[in-house]
Scaffold this motif. Structure first.
Motif, PDB file in Angstrom:
ATOM      1  N   MET A  99      86.416 -16.884  -1.874  1.00  0.00           N
ATOM      2  CA  MET A  99      85.877 -17.622  -0.746  1.00  0.00           C
ATOM      3  C   MET A  99      86.866 -18.715  -0.365  1.00  0.00           C
ATOM      4  O   MET A  99      87.380 -19.421  -1.214  1.00  0.00           O
ATOM      5  CB  MET A  99      84.528 -18.239  -1.109  1.00  0.00           C
ATOM      6  CG  MET A  99      83.877 -18.964   0.043  1.00  0.00           C
ATOM      7  SD  MET A  99      82.200 -19.524  -0.277  1.00  0.00           S
ATOM      8  CE  MET A  99      82.494 -20.850  -1.410  1.00  0.00           C
ATOM      9  N   GLN A 100      87.093 -18.851   0.934  1.00  0.00           N
ATOM     10  CA  GLN A 100      87.969 -19.890   1.450  1.00  0.00           C
ATOM     11  C   GLN A 100      87.115 -21.005   2.025  1.00  0.00           C
ATOM     12  O   GLN A 100      86.006 -20.778   2.477  1.00  0.00           O
ATOM     13  CB  GLN A 100      88.871 -19.320   2.550  1.00  0.00           C
ATOM     14  CG  GLN A 100      89.759 -18.203   2.092  1.00  0.00           C
ATOM     15  CD  GLN A 100      90.445 -17.530   3.272  1.00  0.00           C
ATOM     16  OE1 GLN A 100      90.170 -17.820   4.422  1.00  0.00           O
ATOM     17  NE2 GLN A 100      91.325 -16.604   2.966  1.00  0.00           N
ATOM     18  N   GLY A 101      87.652 -22.206   2.051  1.00  0.00           N
ATOM     19  CA  GLY A 101      86.935 -23.334   2.614  1.00  0.00           C
ATOM     20  C   GLY A 101      86.276 -24.167   1.541  1.00  0.00           C
ATOM     21  O   GLY A 101      86.637 -24.110   0.356  1.00  0.00           O
ATOM     22  N   TYR A 102      85.291 -24.930   1.941  1.00  0.00           N
ATOM     23  CA  TYR A 102      84.609 -25.849   1.038  1.00  0.00           C
ATOM     24  C   TYR A 102      83.931 -25.060  -0.081  1.00  0.00           C
ATOM     25  O   TYR A 102      83.332 -24.008   0.165  1.00  0.00           O
ATOM     26  CB  TYR A 102      83.592 -26.673   1.835  1.00  0.00           C
ATOM     27  CG  TYR A 102      83.125 -27.902   1.122  1.00  0.00           C
ATOM     28  CD1 TYR A 102      84.007 -28.954   0.875  1.00  0.00           C
ATOM     29  CD2 TYR A 102      81.822 -28.026   0.691  1.00  0.00           C
ATOM     30  CE1 TYR A 102      83.585 -30.095   0.213  1.00  0.00           C
ATOM     31  CE2 TYR A 102      81.386 -29.159   0.032  1.00  0.00           C
ATOM     32  CZ  TYR A 102      82.281 -30.188  -0.209  1.00  0.00           C
ATOM     33  OH  TYR A 102      81.856 -31.318  -0.866  1.00  0.00           O
ATOM     34  N   PRO A 103      83.994 -25.543  -1.332  1.00  0.00           N
ATOM     35  CA  PRO A 103      83.498 -24.738  -2.459  1.00  0.00           C
ATOM     36  C   PRO A 103      81.976 -24.643  -2.582  1.00  0.00           C
ATOM     37  O   PRO A 103      81.476 -23.738  -3.237  1.00  0.00           O
ATOM     38  CB  PRO A 103      84.090 -25.444  -3.686  1.00  0.00           C
ATOM     39  CG  PRO A 103      84.360 -26.838  -3.255  1.00  0.00           C
ATOM     40  CD  PRO A 103      84.668 -26.762  -1.783  1.00  0.00           C
TER      41      PRO A 103
END
Length: 189
Positions: free
Chosen positions: A1-5
């Motif tokens: 997943m990319q972006g905020y965790p």
């Protein structure tokens, strides 16, 4: 997943702020073998305690040459006299370069002329969201106060943008309705 965790939160902007990674995307290995460039992007939302997960099946950066956006003509430019001047000047300037080169030159000049003028909300919103992202998950008083100020500025800017687009939509609808009225009056015996 990319972006905020994290994909879920509770108590946003307070000392009781909790973030978790609840939402996920599930695929089979067989599907993954077929769709090799798939990725999941975590998109933070302002109106929900859950993020939006976007399952992309193409590598868009690769397809568009490193994320560079192509030229898109803005219909709003037609209502600005400056647009005509940019196009006329560019066609005179590029007349010896050939049609494709002249079109490309015209597109570049229109983007420089009208890009900031008609997308000012997007850039301001993007900057405010970036600042807010920097503060996500911090629960000290200064960070929470700054987060709340950014939240208020985002809400105000979103309201201004909504009013701007509603006015534009109404203007276009009224012009279209007025044109249709004239058309029907001409056609009726």
């Amino acid at each position: 997943m990319q972006g905020y965790p994290f994909t879920w939160e509770s108590g946003e902007g307070t000392v009781d702020w909790i973030e978790e990674r609840l939402d996920k995307v599930l695929v089979t290995q067989e599907w993954r073998d077929v769709v090799r460039k798939a990725s999941v992007l975590n998109i933070l939302t302002r109106r929900s305690d859950h993020s939006a997960l976007f399952l992309g099946i193409l590598n868009l950066r690769e397809r568009t040459g490193g994320g560079r956006k192509g030229f898109r003509f803005e219909m709003a430019w037609l209502h600005d006299e400056g647009c005509r001047g940019v196009v006329e000047t560019t066609w005179i300037e590029g007349r010896d370069r050939g049609l494709q080169a002249c079109i490309e030159l015209c597109g570049n000049k229109l983007l420089r002329w009208g890009g900031d003028k008609y997308h000012r909300f997007d850039e301001k919103l993007r900057c405010l969201r970036k600042e807010q992202l920097r503060l996500r998950g911090r629960t000290d008083q200064n960070s929470l106060a700054e987060y709340q100020q950014l939240e208020e500025r985002l809400a105000q800017l979103e309201a201004q943008e909504d009013a701007f687009w509603k006015q534009r939509a109404k203007q276009h609808w009224l012009k279209g309705a007025d044109a249709n009225t004239k058309f029907y009056h001409r056609e009726m015996p």
